[in-house]
Design an enzyme around this catalytic site. Structure first.
Site, PDB file in Angstrom:
ATOM      1  CB  SER A  13     -10.231  28.422  25.846  1.00 60.74           C
ATOM      2  OG  SER A  13     -10.919  27.296  25.375  1.00 60.74           O
ATOM      3  CG  ASN A  14     -12.834  26.831  21.191  1.00 59.51           C
ATOM      4  OD1 ASN A  14     -12.147  26.321  20.315  1.00 59.51           O
ATOM      5  ND2 ASN A  14     -13.298  26.140  22.235  1.00 59.51           N
TER       6      ASN A  14
ATOM      7  CG  HIS B 128     -19.661  18.124  19.765  1.00 58.51           C
ATOM      8  ND1 HIS B 128     -20.501  18.513  20.776  1.00 58.51           N
ATOM      9  CD2 HIS B 128     -19.437  16.793  19.938  1.00 58.51           C
ATOM     10  CE1 HIS B 128     -20.780  17.467  21.533  1.00 58.51           C
ATOM     11  NE2 HIS B 128     -20.157  16.408  21.044  1.00 58.51           N
TER      12      HIS B 128
HETATM   13  C1  GRF Z   1     -15.558  23.510  23.977  1.00 58.63           C
HETATM   14  O1  GRF Z   1     -15.058  22.299  24.459  1.00 58.63           O
HETATM   15  C2  GRF Z   1     -16.460  23.272  22.799  1.00 58.63           C
HETATM   16  O2  GRF Z   1     -16.142  22.135  22.074  1.00 58.63           O
HETATM   17  C3  GRF Z   1     -17.807  23.109  23.436  1.00 58.63           C
HETATM   18  O3  GRF Z   1     -17.795  24.006  24.516  1.00 58.63           O
HETATM   19  C4  GRF Z   1     -16.458  24.211  24.967  1.00 58.63           C
HETATM   20  C5  GRF Z   1     -16.222  25.681  25.025  1.00 58.63           C
HETATM   21  O4  GRF Z   1     -14.996  25.998  25.628  1.00 58.63           O
HETATM   22  N1  GRF Z   1     -18.863  23.359  22.475  1.00 58.63           N
HETATM   23  P1  GRF Z   1     -14.477  27.492  25.659  1.00 58.63           P
HETATM   24  O5  GRF Z   1     -15.557  28.335  26.338  1.00 58.63           O
HETATM   25  O6  GRF Z   1     -14.235  27.954  24.250  1.00 58.63           O
HETATM   26  O7  GRF Z   1     -13.212  27.462  26.468  1.00 58.63           O
END
Ligand code: GRF
Length: 200
Positions: free
Chosen positions: A12-13, A108
């Site tokens: 999602s990021n 994080h």
């Molecule tokens: C996020 O919550 C980030 O903070 C952590 O891993 C998760 C990744 O989520 N390091 P996504 O795969 O980007 O949805």
């Protein structure tokens, strides 16, 4: 500036970062998406946006050093200047971190240095904190420990559930992670020891 996003799962990021590039907020080229798993859901976002993908599955290697040696070769070939970790579930080797000193960032889901590790949201929730948040930081040899670039706090409400807190956290991640990349790409981050100054 050419940058790479490393993922292992949902992505999602990655999706938020792709959108920030597409709307011109991040003025760099997202040249490569690397996944540690062929099953990572996030790979579909890269494919939809026609970004080159690379799968480097640690299961195909005998040790972490050889994984990272291989990755560095690929990054050099792709002329990558910034590595953005987005849910990448591997600890980078000291060799990798040295090769890309101050060129690797991570997001994080807690206010570091509290609640390091793989379950930051749950750990903070279970502990009963009233305030938690999101941290974007440079990566060094230790887990979740490099100089802090951006942080944003989130209040935990009286009727909060782990799920609702997770949603709030991810929303903030999708806001401040692209912002941090934007600042890096524009050369606005100056690191002195543990302090990261944001230039105007
Ligand atoms: C996020 O919550 C980030 O903070 C952590 O891993 C998760 C990744 O989520 N390091 P996504 O795969 O980007 O949805």
């Amino acid at each position: 500036m050419r940058f790479a996003v490393f993922i292992s799962g949902r992505g999602s990021n990655l999706k938020a970062i792709i959108e920030a590039v597409q709307k011109g907020q991040i003025k760099g080229e997202l040249a490569l998406v690397l996944s540690s798993s062929p099953k990572a859901g996030g790979l579909k976002f890269a494919e939809e946006a026609r970004i080159k993908t690379l799968i480097v599955d640690p299961h195909n290697y005998t040790n972490p050093q050889s994984v990272d040696r291989d990755i560095v070769i690929q990054l050099k070939e792709a002329k990558i200047d910034l590595i953005v970790l987005a849910g990448y579930m591997r600890l980078l080797t000291p060799f990798f971190v040295k090769t890309y000193h101050r060129q690797i960032i991570n997001v994080h889901p807690s206010l570091l240095p509290s609640f390091k590790g793989v379950s930051g949201i749950k750990d903070a929730f279970t502990y009963g904190v009233k305030v938690t948040g999101v941290t974007v930081h440079f990566v060094d040899e230790k887990m979740d420990s490099g100089p802090i670039i951006l942080q944003k706090a989130i209040s935990v409400s009286e009727n909060e559930t782990l799920e609702s807190l997770g949603e709030k956290i991810h929303k903030v991640e999708h806001e401040i992670y692209p912002k941090a990349i934007e600042l890096f790409v524009e050369g606005k981050l100056k690191v002195r020891g543990r302090k990261v100054q944001i230039l105007p």
